[in-house]
Design an enzyme around this catalytic site. Sequence first.
Site, PDB file in Angstrom:
ATOM      1  N   MET A   1       0.834  -1.080   0.328  1.00 16.75           N
ATOM      2  CA  MET A   1      -0.361  -0.223  -0.223  1.00 16.75           C
ATOM      3  C   MET A   1       0.925   1.367  -0.436  1.00 16.75           C
ATOM      4  O   MET A   1       2.215   1.236   0.638  1.00 16.75           O
ATOM      5  CB  MET A   1      -0.967  -0.068   0.904  1.00 16.75           C
ATOM      6  CG  MET A   1      -1.859  -0.756   1.604  1.00 16.75           C
ATOM      7  SD  MET A   1      -2.579  -0.933   0.137  1.00 16.75           S
ATOM      8  CE  MET A   1      -2.984  -2.879  -0.286  1.00 16.75           C
ATOM      9  N   CYS A   2       0.238   2.405  -0.325  1.00 22.18           N
ATOM     10  CA  CYS A   2       1.131   3.583  -0.937  1.00 22.18           C
ATOM     11  C   CYS A   2       0.205   4.180  -0.511  1.00 22.18           C
ATOM     12  O   CYS A   2      -1.141   4.387  -1.612  1.00 22.18           O
ATOM     13  CB  CYS A   2       2.062   3.442  -1.825  1.00 22.18           C
ATOM     14  SG  CYS A   2       3.554   2.845  -1.207  1.00 22.18           S
ATOM     15  N   ASP A   3       1.278   5.979  -0.827  1.00 25.32           N
ATOM     16  CA  ASP A   3       0.092   6.902  -1.575  1.00 25.32           C
ATOM     17  C   ASP A   3       0.816   7.782  -1.864  1.00 25.32           C
ATOM     18  O   ASP A   3       2.194   8.473  -2.071  1.00 25.32           O
ATOM     19  CB  ASP A   3      -0.479   7.970  -0.790  1.00 25.32           C
ATOM     20  CG  ASP A   3      -2.234   6.810  -0.276  1.00 25.32           C
ATOM     21  OD1 ASP A   3      -3.701   6.222  -0.912  1.00 25.32           O
ATOM     22  OD2 ASP A   3      -2.182   6.335   0.555  1.00 25.32           O
ATOM     23  N   GLU A  87       3.075   2.377  -6.987  1.00 24.77           N
ATOM     24  CA  GLU A  87       2.297   1.813  -5.363  1.00 24.77           C
ATOM     25  C   GLU A  87       1.417   0.154  -6.380  1.00 24.77           C
ATOM     26  O   GLU A  87       1.919  -0.218  -7.752  1.00 24.77           O
ATOM     27  CB  GLU A  87       0.946   2.338  -5.640  1.00 24.77           C
ATOM     28  CG  GLU A  87       0.982   4.455  -6.371  1.00 24.77           C
ATOM     29  CD  GLU A  87       0.752   3.990  -4.492  1.00 24.77           C
ATOM     30  OE1 GLU A  87      -0.343   4.122  -3.847  1.00 24.77           O
ATOM     31  OE2 GLU A  87       1.197   5.172  -4.525  1.00 24.77           O
TER      32      GLU A  87
END
Length: 309
Positions: A1-3, A87
């Site tokens: 998970m990342c943003d 991502e």
Amino acid sequence: MCDCLVALPSATGQPLALFAKNSDRPPDERQRIEWVPPRRDRSAVRATHIDVEPFAMETIGCVISRPEWCWGAEHGINEAGVAIGNEAIYTRSDPRSAPPALTGLDLVRLALERGRSAQDAVTVITEMLGTYGQGGTAHDPAGANGPKAYWSSFLVADPTEAWVVETSGAAWSTERVVDARAISNRTTIATFDAEHRHPRQPVERLVQPRLDASNTVLARRPVTFDSLAEHLRSHDSCLEPGWSVCMHAGVEATTASMIAELRADGAHRAWMLLGSPCEHDYREVSLASPGSRIAGSPTVTRPGASTVA
């Protein structure tokens, strides 16, 4: 998970782009912030799982945030003012069946080392996918959560333009950013999303709230360092406990973060941290001196402000 987020000059109101990313990884995984100096490869380069043919020219120096167990990078910025983050995304194609090849993290580092503009870096990513493919674990196989394979999307930016790249195995699609853009753990390019999105991925609960929060921040003008830093530290973007932009979800946590200022005059700047943004200060990293590139002072310099603790 990342943003990951980018705001081009039309959104910052200045002759610079702002790039920001939270890296969400297994909580027990350690990352290192490293300076990778320019070099001339005389032989193949060993990426995480496979060898890559040497680059025909000298590579570009870059600062990267790298999980200790692998070769690739979660995010970084090079001396030419290109910033990239990736991502994990899931599609109809199962990444667990792919043989070891390049990981999304490998592609981030290769594009930083070889791309002198955002467009150059996108070309590196897509050509590498065509030559070597994508596959293999992108999580430490010896870690508490064990191996994990996934496909990647990328946000690639320089001082004047930015691109989104979404992949499913060796398939890919690109979209040029207009004004500002955010990506998270789902496909977002409309045609690619329609063809490839995994039908059972719970994007509505685990991903879309974070992506919506990022888009809300980018809609407030001008976009600033402080607004991005506040967003990367935020916990109000979740429907499930812990699944916020600053992530504390048990199996996933924010373990590194970066904000970069990509300037039209070439005076690029970047701030990084290891751990959770809600618990640590960003510290400026140098793109001009040898060594680890982590500023020695326990303070962080914010754009347009005095040095603060």
